[in-house]
Design a protein around this motif. Structure first.
Motif, PDB file in Angstrom:
ATOM      1  N   GLU A 172      -4.517  -3.724   2.101  1.00  0.00           N
ATOM      2  CA  GLU A 172      -5.143  -4.231   3.324  1.00  0.00           C
ATOM      3  C   GLU A 172      -4.211  -4.088   4.525  1.00  0.00           C
ATOM      4  N   GLY A 173      -2.930  -4.421   4.322  1.00  0.00           N
ATOM      5  CA  GLY A 173      -1.972  -4.293   5.407  1.00  0.00           C
ATOM      6  C   GLY A 173      -1.788  -2.853   5.845  1.00  0.00           C
ATOM      7  N   GLU A 208      -2.925 -17.117   7.338  1.00  0.00           N
ATOM      8  CA  GLU A 208      -3.642 -15.838   7.225  1.00  0.00           C
ATOM      9  C   GLU A 208      -3.728 -15.407   5.768  1.00  0.00           C
ATOM     10  N   GLY A 249      -6.297   0.931  11.424  1.00  0.00           N
ATOM     11  CA  GLY A 249      -7.641   0.570  11.852  1.00  0.00           C
ATOM     12  C   GLY A 249      -8.683   0.717  10.756  1.00  0.00           C
ATOM     13  N   ARG A 266      -3.587  -7.108  -0.997  1.00  0.00           N
ATOM     14  CA  ARG A 266      -3.027  -7.438   0.319  1.00  0.00           C
ATOM     15  C   ARG A 266      -2.132  -6.311   0.837  1.00  0.00           C
ATOM     16  N   PHE A 309       0.991  -6.994   9.057  1.00  0.00           N
ATOM     17  CA  PHE A 309       0.618  -5.954   8.099  1.00  0.00           C
ATOM     18  C   PHE A 309       1.400  -6.099   6.786  1.00  0.00           C
ATOM     19  N   PHE A 334     -10.201  -0.412   6.604  1.00  0.00           N
ATOM     20  CA  PHE A 334     -10.453  -1.578   5.765  1.00  0.00           C
ATOM     21  C   PHE A 334     -10.549  -1.144   4.303  1.00  0.00           C
ATOM     22  N   ALA A 366      -5.002  -1.677   7.588  1.00  0.00           N
ATOM     23  CA  ALA A 366      -5.185  -2.314   8.894  1.00  0.00           C
ATOM     24  C   ALA A 366      -4.313  -1.658   9.952  1.00  0.00           C
ATOM     25  N   SER A 367      -3.144  -1.178   9.550  1.00  0.00           N
ATOM     26  CA  SER A 367      -2.257  -0.529  10.520  1.00  0.00           C
ATOM     27  C   SER A 367      -2.868   0.750  11.079  1.00  0.00           C
TER      28      SER A 367
END
Length: 341
Positions: A138-139, A296, A145, A135, A210, A147, A142-143
């Protein structure tokens, strides 16, 4: 006429080694003082005798237990069918970072594309350490863009490595991985000892989504049996936590001292992990925002295979105990908690 269930001889509490109102209340002995007139002993699962069911911290299979800790084990226990209820959520920043080796050239989340990320493997029933790393990455990704599929995950066996993140940091030093996720006070100290550099400060990211992870948001849970049979005990326990959070908001130096004891870190580690104002953030609530953030997390954990069955967060939550606890405190606004000896 059916008689009321007898009061339990013992109430248990357990918390993670992080900032919690439970830890504050335990340090000040306010939980003991609250229930002593009822003849009820309040005990910490962490400090109990060796024959205590310490696995209950993860399974919540002890009906008289209050738990304020990471959401991965709490969701897992509920997913497995344990009859727990969610009665509060906190959001306390704990310095989440992605570490890299000196000179790696990785300076941001964008630079993680194509890099090897460390995912620890612990031989435990619910590997919350692995969940946290997944996680956390992932955060960070994701910040930018990105994966997880944009990276190269590397399993890092953690068995036999003493200390938190020891296996991952050792893999980083050997050059087996390019990036490691860590969080909290001990992580600050471990990173400094290892000579690793910070590539991503998740706490600096504007969108708190995030930073959704094991401790953000952090749940307070109780067993349905205790809530059904003795709701007033649950209300009073929560009322003590609310008053402890009130006290913490006015006592930053004392909170730092307690955090040092709770986390096992030194003053430098505590200062590096918990930003100024942490003492103001210990109040639990069940706001729609926090429930949505936990939902989430549930979805992500289920997607990664950590939860055997779905957990509908909105149905799991029971706001009534916290509402009643707040009313108890409102009814006695001039009643300070007793001083610790």
């Amino acid at each position: 006429m059916t008689s009321a269930p007898a009061l339990p001889a013992t109430l248990w509490f357990t918390r993670c080694p992080v900032p919690t109102a439970t830890g504050i209340a335990a340090d000040r002995q306010w939980l003991t003082d609250e229930f002593a007139p009822d003849g009820i002993t309040v005990r910490s699962l962490q400090d109990a005798e060796p024959d205590a069911d310490r696995e209950a911290h993860f399974t919540h299979a002890l009906p008289g237990l209050f738990r304020e800790g990471g959401n991965v084990p709490a969701l897992w226990a509920r997913s497995r069918g344990e009859r727990t209820r969610l009665i509060g959520l906190t959001w306390i920043e704990e310095r989440q970072v992605v570490l890299v080796a000196p000179g790696s050239g990785i300076r941001s989340a964008h630079d993680l594309r194509g890099r090897r990320i460390a995912l620890p493997v612990h031989p435990i029933a619910i590997d919350f350490w692995r969940a946290m790393a997944l996680r956390g990455f992932e955060g960070a990704l994701a910040s930018a863009g990105l994966f997880l599929a944009d990276t190269v995950p590397v399993d890092v066996p953690a068995d036999g490595h003493p200390g938190q993140w020891a296996a991952e940091l050792a893999a980083l030093r050997r050059g087996d991985v390019d990036a490691v996720y860590v969080k909290g006070a001990l992580a600050v100290e471990a990173a400094r000892r290892s000579g690793a550099e910070v590539a991503v400060e998740l706490d600096d990211l504007t969108d708190r989504r995030f930073r959704i992870n094991n401790g953000t948001p952090r749940p307070i849970t109780v067993h349905q049996d205790l809530l059904d049979e003795h709701p007033s005990l649950v209300d009073r326990f929560l009322a003590v936590l609310l008053r402890a959070a009130d006290w913490a908001a006015k006592s930053p130096a004392e909170v730092d001292r307690i955090l040092g004891a709770e986390t096992g870190a030194g003053a430098e580690g505590v200062a590096g992990a918990y930003r100024p104002g942490t003492h103001l953030t210990l109040h639990p609530d069940l706001s729609p925002e926090r429930l949505a953030l936990l939902a989430e997390q549930e979805s992500a954990l289920r997607a990664h295979g950590f939860l055997p069955e779905p957990v509908l967060v909105s149905a799991w939550a029971d706001p009534e105990p916290l509402r009643r606890a707040a009313a108890l405190n409102d009814a006695h606004p001039k009643s300070p908690l007793p001083a610790a000896p």
